[in-house]
Design an enzyme around this catalytic site. Sequence first.
Site, PDB file in Angstrom:
ATOM      1  N   ARG A 133       0.840  -1.205   0.000  1.00 41.27           N
ATOM      2  CA  ARG A 133       0.000   0.000   0.000  1.00 41.27           C
ATOM      3  C   ARG A 133       0.874   1.253   0.000  1.00 41.27           C
ATOM      4  O   ARG A 133       1.865   1.329   0.734  1.00 41.27           O
ATOM      5  CB  ARG A 133      -0.957  -0.010   1.194  1.00 41.27           C
ATOM      6  CG  ARG A 133      -1.926  -1.162   1.107  1.00 41.27           C
ATOM      7  CD  ARG A 133      -3.164  -1.012   1.960  1.00 41.27           C
ATOM      8  NE  ARG A 133      -3.916  -2.270   1.941  1.00 41.27           N
ATOM      9  CZ  ARG A 133      -4.752  -2.634   0.963  1.00 41.27           C
ATOM     10  NH1 ARG A 133      -4.992  -1.808  -0.049  1.00 41.27           N
ATOM     11  NH2 ARG A 133      -5.376  -3.798   1.002  1.00 41.27           N
ATOM     12  N   ASP A 134       0.465   2.210  -0.865  1.00 37.99           N
ATOM     13  CA  ASP A 134       1.205   3.464  -0.949  1.00 37.99           C
ATOM     14  C   ASP A 134       1.053   4.238   0.356  1.00 37.99           C
ATOM     15  O   ASP A 134      -0.032   4.317   0.941  1.00 37.99           O
ATOM     16  CB  ASP A 134       0.682   4.300  -2.128  1.00 37.99           C
ATOM     17  CG  ASP A 134       1.655   5.395  -2.527  1.00 37.99           C
ATOM     18  OD1 ASP A 134       2.263   5.291  -3.605  1.00 37.99           O
ATOM     19  OD2 ASP A 134       1.815   6.370  -1.745  1.00 37.99           O
ATOM     20  N   ILE A 135       2.141   4.840   0.801  1.00 40.90           N
ATOM     21  CA  ILE A 135       2.156   5.563   2.072  1.00 40.90           C
ATOM     22  C   ILE A 135       1.359   6.869   1.985  1.00 40.90           C
ATOM     23  O   ILE A 135       0.953   7.424   3.019  1.00 40.90           O
ATOM     24  CB  ILE A 135       3.624   5.825   2.489  1.00 40.90           C
ATOM     25  CG1 ILE A 135       3.762   5.992   3.986  1.00 40.90           C
ATOM     26  CG2 ILE A 135       4.237   6.981   1.723  1.00 40.90           C
ATOM     27  CD1 ILE A 135       5.208   5.971   4.468  1.00 40.90           C
ATOM     28  N   ASN A 176       5.116   6.173 -13.821  1.00 46.78           N
ATOM     29  CA  ASN A 176       5.761   7.452 -14.130  1.00 46.78           C
ATOM     30  C   ASN A 176       7.224   7.218 -14.510  1.00 46.78           C
ATOM     31  O   ASN A 176       7.882   6.353 -13.937  1.00 46.78           O
ATOM     32  CB  ASN A 176       5.699   8.378 -12.913  1.00 46.78           C
ATOM     33  CG  ASN A 176       4.277   8.698 -12.500  1.00 46.78           C
ATOM     34  OD1 ASN A 176       3.404   8.860 -13.338  1.00 46.78           O
ATOM     35  ND2 ASN A 176       4.028   8.769 -11.187  1.00 46.78           N
ATOM     36  N   VAL A 199      10.745   7.733  -6.913  1.00 45.21           N
ATOM     37  CA  VAL A 199      11.487   6.545  -6.475  1.00 45.21           C
ATOM     38  C   VAL A 199      11.975   5.832  -7.737  1.00 45.21           C
ATOM     39  O   VAL A 199      11.157   5.433  -8.588  1.00 45.21           O
ATOM     40  CB  VAL A 199      10.618   5.602  -5.622  1.00 45.21           C
ATOM     41  CG1 VAL A 199      11.429   4.367  -5.223  1.00 45.21           C
ATOM     42  CG2 VAL A 199      10.092   6.318  -4.382  1.00 45.21           C
ATOM     43  N   HIS A 201       7.782   1.037 -10.851  1.00 41.59           N
ATOM     44  CA  HIS A 201       6.606   0.592 -10.106  1.00 41.59           C
ATOM     45  C   HIS A 201       5.347   1.029 -10.813  1.00 41.59           C
ATOM     46  O   HIS A 201       5.267   2.129 -11.346  1.00 41.59           O
ATOM     47  CB  HIS A 201       6.613   1.157  -8.676  1.00 41.59           C
ATOM     48  CG  HIS A 201       6.887   2.625  -8.602  1.00 41.59           C
ATOM     49  ND1 HIS A 201       8.151   3.151  -8.698  1.00 41.59           N
ATOM     50  CD2 HIS A 201       6.052   3.689  -8.467  1.00 41.59           C
ATOM     51  CE1 HIS A 201       8.094   4.463  -8.609  1.00 41.59           C
ATOM     52  NE2 HIS A 201       6.835   4.821  -8.483  1.00 41.59           N
ATOM     53  N   HIS A 250       1.569   2.158 -10.271  1.00 39.07           N
ATOM     54  CA  HIS A 250       0.574   2.628  -9.314  1.00 39.07           C
ATOM     55  C   HIS A 250      -0.753   1.979  -9.708  1.00 39.07           C
ATOM     56  O   HIS A 250      -1.187   2.113 -10.856  1.00 39.07           O
ATOM     57  CB  HIS A 250       0.408   4.144  -9.394  1.00 39.07           C
ATOM     58  CG  HIS A 250       1.604   4.926  -8.976  1.00 39.07           C
ATOM     59  ND1 HIS A 250       1.762   5.422  -7.708  1.00 39.07           N
ATOM     60  CD2 HIS A 250       2.708   5.308  -9.662  1.00 39.07           C
ATOM     61  CE1 HIS A 250       2.904   6.082  -7.629  1.00 39.07           C
ATOM     62  NE2 HIS A 250       3.496   6.032  -8.798  1.00 39.07           N
TER      63      HIS A 250
HETATM   64  P1  AMP Z   1       6.523   7.941  -8.018  1.00 40.57           P
HETATM   65  O1  AMP Z   1       6.334   9.375  -7.586  1.00 40.57           O
HETATM   66  O2  AMP Z   1       5.771   7.549  -9.260  1.00 40.57           O
HETATM   67  O3  AMP Z   1       7.993   7.582  -8.089  1.00 40.57           O
HETATM   68  O4  AMP Z   1       5.861   7.060  -6.888  1.00 40.57           O
HETATM   69  C1  AMP Z   1       6.493   6.773  -5.681  1.00 40.57           C
HETATM   70  C2  AMP Z   1       5.396   6.396  -4.709  1.00 40.57           C
HETATM   71  O5  AMP Z   1       5.982   5.742  -3.598  1.00 40.57           O
HETATM   72  C3  AMP Z   1       4.612   7.584  -4.172  1.00 40.57           C
HETATM   73  O6  AMP Z   1       3.228   7.423  -4.482  1.00 40.57           O
HETATM   74  C4  AMP Z   1       4.887   7.544  -2.676  1.00 40.57           C
HETATM   75  O7  AMP Z   1       3.786   7.939  -1.892  1.00 40.57           O
HETATM   76  C5  AMP Z   1       5.243   6.085  -2.460  1.00 40.57           C
HETATM   77  N1  AMP Z   1       6.074   5.823  -1.302  1.00 40.57           N
HETATM   78  C6  AMP Z   1       7.175   6.508  -0.915  1.00 40.57           C
HETATM   79  N2  AMP Z   1       7.704   5.953   0.200  1.00 40.57           N
HETATM   80  C7  AMP Z   1       6.904   4.891   0.520  1.00 40.57           C
HETATM   81  C8  AMP Z   1       6.912   3.927   1.571  1.00 40.57           C
HETATM   82  N3  AMP Z   1       7.863   3.918   2.522  1.00 40.57           N
HETATM   83  N4  AMP Z   1       5.936   2.996   1.582  1.00 40.57           N
HETATM   84  C9  AMP Z   1       4.976   2.998   0.642  1.00 40.57           C
HETATM   85  N5  AMP Z   1       4.915   3.874  -0.383  1.00 40.57           N
HETATM   86  C10 AMP Z   1       5.865   4.809  -0.443  1.00 40.57           C
END
Ligand code: AMP
Length: 118
Positions: free
Chosen positions: A33-35, A91, A100, A104, A106
């Site tokens: 799950r996204d944070i 993205n 990140v 990944h 979404h």
């Molecule tokens: P992006 O901006 O497409 O690189 O997506 C990175 C996603 O990772 C974002 O939606 C963040 O909210 C999510 N994210 C960052 N750190 C964590 C974490 N520790 N656990 C879960 N999701 C995370």
Amino acid sequence: MTAANPDCLFCKILAGEIPAEIVYESDTAIAFRDINPQAPTHVVVIPRKHIATINDVTPDDEAVVGSLYSAAGAIAVAEGFADEGYRVVMNCNAAAGQTVFHIHLHLLGGRTLTWPPG
Ligand code: AMP
Ligand code: ZN
């Protein structure tokens, strides 16, 4: 287990060094799950292999990248919105908002999603 890429947040989650609510696991992918959820369900689906961006995907990665989509479909069924509809998006680099650098998907569901995205 030590993170494959010690500077990568998602490699640290894969290694269990950073906690996450994992909702799916296979030989090639995991999802959690996204944070900072942007929908009632917002799950991040990642390959176990560290690949920084879509630009780094090679033909050898096609099965791994494909497995992210079968994971997303299975999670949508489990979350109960497979028939209603949902969105899967990846993205790439700064202009698209990638923060990140471990590829990944979404998976967003549980509400009506507008198009085009911002
Ligand atoms: P992006 O901006 O497409 O690189 O997506 C990175 C996603 O990772 C974002 O939606 C963040 O909210 C999510 N994210 C960052 N750190 C964590 C974490 N520790 N656990 C879960 N999701 C995370
Ligand atoms: Zn990584």
